[in-house]
Design an enzyme around this catalytic site. Structure first.
Site, PDB file in Angstrom:
ATOM      1  N   MET A 141       0.074   0.750   4.858  1.00 43.73           N
ATOM      2  CA  MET A 141      -0.571   1.376   6.466  1.00 43.73           C
ATOM      3  C   MET A 141      -1.212   0.231   6.228  1.00 43.73           C
ATOM      4  O   MET A 141      -2.118  -0.146   5.637  1.00 43.73           O
ATOM      5  CB  MET A 141      -1.552   2.978   5.686  1.00 43.73           C
TER       6      MET A 141
ATOM      7  N   ASP B 180      -3.949  -5.014   5.838  1.00 40.72           N
ATOM      8  CA  ASP B 180      -4.501  -5.523   4.393  1.00 40.72           C
ATOM      9  C   ASP B 180      -3.770  -6.397   4.313  1.00 40.72           C
ATOM     10  O   ASP B 180      -2.589  -6.444   4.372  1.00 40.72           O
ATOM     11  CB  ASP B 180      -4.945  -4.777   3.589  1.00 40.72           C
TER      12      ASP B 180
ATOM     13  N   SER C  26       0.794  -0.706   0.335  1.00 45.72           N
ATOM     14  CA  SER C  26      -0.054  -0.079  -0.125  1.00 45.72           C
ATOM     15  C   SER C  26       0.354   1.349  -0.373  1.00 45.72           C
ATOM     16  O   SER C  26       1.806   1.968  -0.560  1.00 45.72           O
ATOM     17  CB  SER C  26      -1.164   0.223   1.481  1.00 45.72           C
ATOM     18  N   THR C  27       1.099   1.906   1.024  1.00 42.82           N
ATOM     19  CA  THR C  27       1.689   3.637   1.069  1.00 42.82           C
ATOM     20  C   THR C  27       3.314   3.021   0.636  1.00 42.82           C
ATOM     21  O   THR C  27       3.582   2.237   1.552  1.00 42.82           O
ATOM     22  CB  THR C  27       1.475   4.214   2.448  1.00 42.82           C
TER      23      THR C  27
ATOM     24  N   HIS D 160      -2.547  -0.939  -3.124  1.00 44.45           N
ATOM     25  CA  HIS D 160      -3.442   0.351  -3.812  1.00 44.45           C
ATOM     26  C   HIS D 160      -3.343   1.321  -4.950  1.00 44.45           C
ATOM     27  O   HIS D 160      -2.186   2.173  -4.058  1.00 44.45           O
ATOM     28  CB  HIS D 160      -4.376   0.312  -1.665  1.00 44.45           C
TER      29      HIS D 160
END
Length: 353
Positions: free
Chosen positions: A295, A298, A170-171, A197
């Site tokens: 973050m 998930d 993600s991030t 993401h």
């Protein structure tokens, strides 16, 4: 003593500068210390104010965001969150900014799509995450850091036993995935499923960029694609990606990618849990899953399914993460077979496969 995170906002739109400032100032831990209308002013303000985080527009007069990022990273490196339009051109420019040293990005349309309150939460969490990560790195504060683990015997003796590599992030993920995939040789033998993401308008440009930069073949996944050895598939933003078998025998060429709308109750589209979960059900003990920077948590639920089936899970270590959320959730749950710095994951993967 003021311990608030200092933020510099850079954008040529007065409306957008004001909107971002209003959102950030809702958080007591954040202080907006300055604004700039273009990249040249951003460089000057960075020298003067020494912010902890900069939010940076991509397209600006006088000096654009990409040039500003390059200059700031050369002079006085500072965590930068990019803002860009939801277009192919905006996506390509954003990835250039990430290559130049920016840590993460948000589409400018995030505040209209999410609603005022939800948008503010997204922005605040993102700014705090990259700012606090930078602070820890600068101060070398590593209290409570989970130490890098040695590979368990199981994960080093299964060379050749895998049928799929699954990567989730993600991030900070776009850069991390790029570094990992670019280290793989042209003869890499397994299919790779990549779940990051990212907005839908970005994943097409991202896959195209990776395909040009890496030795292995990379494409954005399409409904009906059959898994091919040595091919990486990037999950399209805005959808869920699941794997299905075409017959009872799990032969790579008989495994098909399905692109679906998914359940509205699932926050992420694509979701690492959804894609990894389908891989766990299909391949049981033959998946090598890798959870990178991001973050939240998930991927944690699917990692449990993978481990229960006998598959292997690796996670990125804290020091090399932009945000140590997703990998930390895996490690704290005791689901990670190896905890590795980002630069070591690609070589380790090539060795095992």
């Amino acid at each position: 003593m003021n311990n608030r995170l200092k933020v510099l906002i850079v954008d040529d739109s007065a409306f957008f500068r004001r909107r971002i400032a209003e959102m950030l100032e809702e958080e007591q831990a954040i202080e907006v210390v300055g604004v700039a209308e273009n990249g040249h002013e951003a460089v000057e303000q960075n020298r003067l104010l020494r912010p902890d985080v900069i939010t940076m527009d991509v397209e600006m007069p006088v000096m654009d965001g990409i040039t500003a990022v390059k200059t700031i990273m050369a002079e006085q490196p500072t965590p930068i969150l990019m803002f860009s339009s939801l277009t192919q051109e905006g996506a390509r420019a954003t990835f250039e900014a990430l290559d130049a040293g920016a840590l993460d990005f948000l589409p400018k349309q995030f505040y209209s799509a999410e609603g005022r309150k939800a948008a503010a939460e997204v922005l605040i969490k993102r700014v705090l995450a990259i700012g606090q990560r930078h602070g820890k790195s600068q101060q070398r504060v590593h209290a409570g850091v989970i130490k890098r683990s040695e590979p368990k015997a199981e994960s080093t003796t299964r060379a050749g036993a895998y049928k799929l590599v699954a990567i989730g992030a993600s991030t900070g993920g776009p850069v991390a995935v790029q570094k990992l995939l670019s280290s793989l040789p042209a003869g890499f033998e397994l299919p790779i499923l990549v779940v990051v993401h990212m907005p839908g308008s970005f994943t097409t440009a991202y896959a195209e960029r990776l395909n040009m930069q890496c030795s292995i073949a990379i494409k954005e996944a399409r409904d009906g694609d059959r898994l091919e050895a040595g091919q990486a598939y990037v999950a399209p933003g805005g959808y869920q990606v699941i794997l299905e078998r075409q017959n009872q025998e799990v032969v790579i060429r008989e495994v098909v990618i399905r692109i679906v709308e998914g359940d509205g109750r699932i926050s992420y589209r694509p979701s690492v849990d959804v894609s990894f979960g389908s891989a766990a059900r299909l391949f049981t003990d033959k998946v090598l899953a890798i959870v990178l920077t991001g973050m939240g948590a998930d991927g944690k639920q699917a990692a449990k399914l993978l481990k229960e089936g006998g598959s292997t899970v690796w996670s990125q270590d804290e020091e090399s993460c932009v945000v140590y959320g997703m990998p930390q959730s895996i490690e704290k749950a005791g689901l990670s077979d190896r905890v590795l710095p980002l630069d070591d994951i690609g070589p380790a993967l090539s060795k095992v496969v």
